[in-house]
Design an enzyme around this catalytic site. Structure first.
Site, PDB file in Angstrom:
ATOM      1  N   HIS A  48      25.093  36.155 -37.819  1.00 44.41           N
ATOM      2  CA  HIS A  48      24.253  35.233 -38.580  1.00 44.41           C
ATOM      3  C   HIS A  48      22.820  35.754 -38.706  1.00 44.41           C
ATOM      4  CE1 HIS A  48      22.614  31.718 -40.314  1.00 44.41           C
ATOM      5  NE2 HIS A  48      22.298  31.060 -39.223  1.00 44.41           N
TER       6      HIS A  48
ATOM      7  N   LYS B 252      31.373  33.830 -37.629  1.00 44.89           N
ATOM      8  CA  LYS B 252      32.106  34.302 -36.450  1.00 44.89           C
ATOM      9  C   LYS B 252      32.223  35.823 -36.447  1.00 44.89           C
ATOM     10  CE  LYS B 252      34.024  33.606 -32.692  1.00 44.89           C
ATOM     11  NZ  LYS B 252      33.225  34.776 -32.381  1.00 44.89           N
TER      12      LYS B 252
ATOM     13  N   CYS C 235      31.439  30.906 -30.362  1.00 48.92           N
ATOM     14  CA  CYS C 235      30.050  31.144 -30.766  1.00 48.92           C
ATOM     15  C   CYS C 235      29.974  32.334 -31.716  1.00 48.92           C
ATOM     16  CB  CYS C 235      29.194  31.450 -29.534  1.00 48.92           C
ATOM     17  SG  CYS C 235      29.343  30.207 -28.234  1.00 48.92           S
TER      18      CYS C 235
ATOM     19  N   CYS D 178      18.490  27.878 -41.104  1.00 45.58           N
ATOM     20  CA  CYS D 178      19.713  28.648 -41.336  1.00 45.58           C
ATOM     21  C   CYS D 178      20.249  28.475 -42.754  1.00 45.58           C
ATOM     22  CB  CYS D 178      20.773  28.274 -40.305  1.00 45.58           C
ATOM     23  SG  CYS D 178      20.241  28.667 -38.625  1.00 45.58           S
TER      24      CYS D 178
END
Lengths: 383, 383
Positions: free
Chosen positions: A331, A327, A202, A85
């Site tokens: 992502h 958020k 999440c 990531c």
């Protein structure tokens, strides 16, 4: 004594496509959107002549660097960098090295990913075979949250304040995916994903691409009157916390290591006072909370008081995730680190419109990667 | 004017595991074999203290940079670089940049791959949808061979001489996979894979890892009395030749572009005379043949005469693939470019034993990647 890379390289243009469920775009379309916005921002009129090389970051692409060179019709040195990531930050870092080395004058960085096209709706569930620890991201990070709650007395409400803040900031960012305010009550009542994480703890999964044009600091003002300088780039690998006997579930070593390195590079001794804006890796609300502490924005265990007093809100002392973070952008792995640099450049140049914070002189972006086994940090500044 | 990277960085240690069908090794085992041989070669006694960062190249690994950092227990900046079959050369290039940038003193490069564990025995067959060109590697490169034969009158025997040479050289390399001589007759009578390629025109698929320790040129002699200096590193992306209307099937643009760039960096004006040894990408015998020409070792169309006169043999004027190349080492993708650097370092330092060529001062290594859509070149030299 190494001379380091501080102030050798400047960012002169940034761009991003709209992040979201981009069913109507191929990766090439998103790459073109991001790169051409960055070209325009940098005053690049003839990329084939003015761009010397490309560093691209993607972890889902099956097509390699040609996906980017073909989309942009750039027949140049093109390299794919990957680091979980933290991929976008690491692609930026390698680009910075290539310029500071004296190899290239001007380099394009493109981070992108299109996980929505994978045909699955989320991460697969896999149990770690060594200590039977849950290996979905939500399952694993939730374990850390539970430990943190027990040790420091934090609650779901502390996480909720982070979600509410980021949802608010996301409504002000033109390219974010989720554009609606939520309340603490909505956060508390949302369906549970993995205790203590409800739905709003999440990050979403989205498609996206972001780009930056970087150049030699001594040439930067030919392209822009207000270049942003690279003060530090750091990537650190650490042991897998799921197998590390000394892991205490309360901190992430790669972030602590990368912060120490990056602050030394940038000459930062008091991050809370010196850094004016930060984009942190909020794959879960807890990740942002732990990162406040791991990055030295506050003492270990003290995050909840600083959250409550609004330190990290748009009008606070050290605004974090001013564009809404993972958020609200989701992502798309390779894109995220470059999207953070995009936001930090706008903030440093006073171009962040409704979400502009008091003009910062230093801006930090931060990704964790893996469990985390990696961290990437970039620090940008104006002179 | 850019200052470039020439002579800023030195190679002070190289290592490799034995290449082959390494059923008894995990990638971590091969990485440890290669890295610890390179450490010993460089006099590195405490890697955690002496190695500042790692660049790793792999295209089959599903585990990312942690596979390498965990195998070596190196909690440092660790980055994965990928660029098709030029991955190893590009990982080396990024490592060179990181040192020339002033960021690190000493960096480890590890290229590795373990394709034999994929559970398939070869590449999948896939037809290109645009021009119905065959997309297995053998099918595609065979088309180029047929075109070349028609244009320049070369024959299968010319390819056979390359295979015979590389099989011979491989018998002299301790870490090669295939260790047996073949004859021109065996080459001619081997079963056909894709005309004009018989079995011995095709490289094997193997597992392997190779490593190099690179450091600042001004510090190199602290580690080795005879460091090898980096004269040039180049990667170039080009259009997909299967879709490029100007592709003539007789040359590969990425190699021509990378050679021009690398020779300019290294100050090479007459590659045939100045380069003393070269490791070229012989995934197929034809690939080596075309590369002689694309790299300017001889004129376009003239390869067969130079092959016949033995120019590229061990005792020839410009020995190529002195260790047997991909033909006898196989092609564990990420490892190959670093394995070539390993061989060139040994040749430059006079340590190549039975396959040592007349002491060269400049050594070139070359990978193509994709169809090819990429090329990587590294040029090393002694002062």
């Amino acid at each position: 004594m190494r001379e380091g890379i501080r102030d050798k390289v400047a960012v002169v243009g940034v761009g991003a496509c709209k992040f979201g469920e981009n069913w109507d775009q191929a990766p090439a379309d998103m790459i073109v959107d991001a790169a051409y916005e960055a070209y325009a921002d940098a005053g690049i009129e003839d990329p084939q002549r003015q761009i010397d090389a490309v560093f691209t970051g993607s972890i889902y692409s099956q097509k390699g660097p040609h996906e980017c060179s073909d989309a942009l019709k750039l027949w140049k040195p093109v390299t794919t960098v990957s680091n979980y990531c933290a991929t976008g930050t690491d692609a930026f870092r390698c680009a910075v090295f290539s310029i500071a080395a004296g190899m290239y004058d001007t380099v394009l960085v493109v981070g992108y990913d299109k996980p929505k096209d994978r045909g699955v709706s989320g991460p697969s569930v896999m149990m770690n075979q060594v200590r039977d620890l849950p290996q979905t991201p939500a399952g694993w990070f939730a374990l850390c949250a539970a430990t943190y709650f027990e040790k420091y007395g934090a609650t779901r409400e502390d996480l909720g304040r982070i979600a509410v803040k980021n949802h608010h900031n996301g409504t002000l960012a033109p390219k974010s995916f989720l554009k609606r305010e939520i309340t603490l009550e909505e956060h508390a009542n949302a369906r549970m994903i993995s205790w203590p994480f409800g739905l709003y703890d999440c990050a979403a999964q989205t498609d996206g691409a972001a780009a930056a044009v970087v150049t030699r600091a001594d040439l930067a003002k030919r392209l822009r009157a207000d270049p942003v300088y690279v003060k530090a780039v750091s990537v650190q690998a650490g042991p897998n916390p799921q197998k590390d006997p000394s892991n205490d579930f309360l901190r992430w070593k790669p972030t602590e290591m990368a912060a120490q390195d990056a602050y030394a590079q940038a000459g930062i001794t008091n991050p809370r006072a010196q850094i004016g804006v930060a984009q942190l890796h909020d794959c879960f609300t807890l990740t942002e909370l732990l990162s406040y502490e791991d990055l030295g924005f506050c003492a270990k265990g003290a995050a909840k008081e600083h959250i409550a007093s609004g330190v990290f809100e748009l009008g606070g002392e050290l605004p974090v995730n001013t564009d809404g973070g993972l958020k609200t952008f989701g992502h798309p792995t390779g894109a995220t680190g470059v999207r953070m640099i995009y936001e930090n450049v706008l903030q440093l140049q006073g171009r962040a419109e409704q979400r502009q914070v008091k003009r910062p002189t230093l801006a930090l972006s931060h990704n964790i990667g893996g469990h985390p086994t990696a961290c990437g940090i970039a620090i940008l500044g104006i002179e």
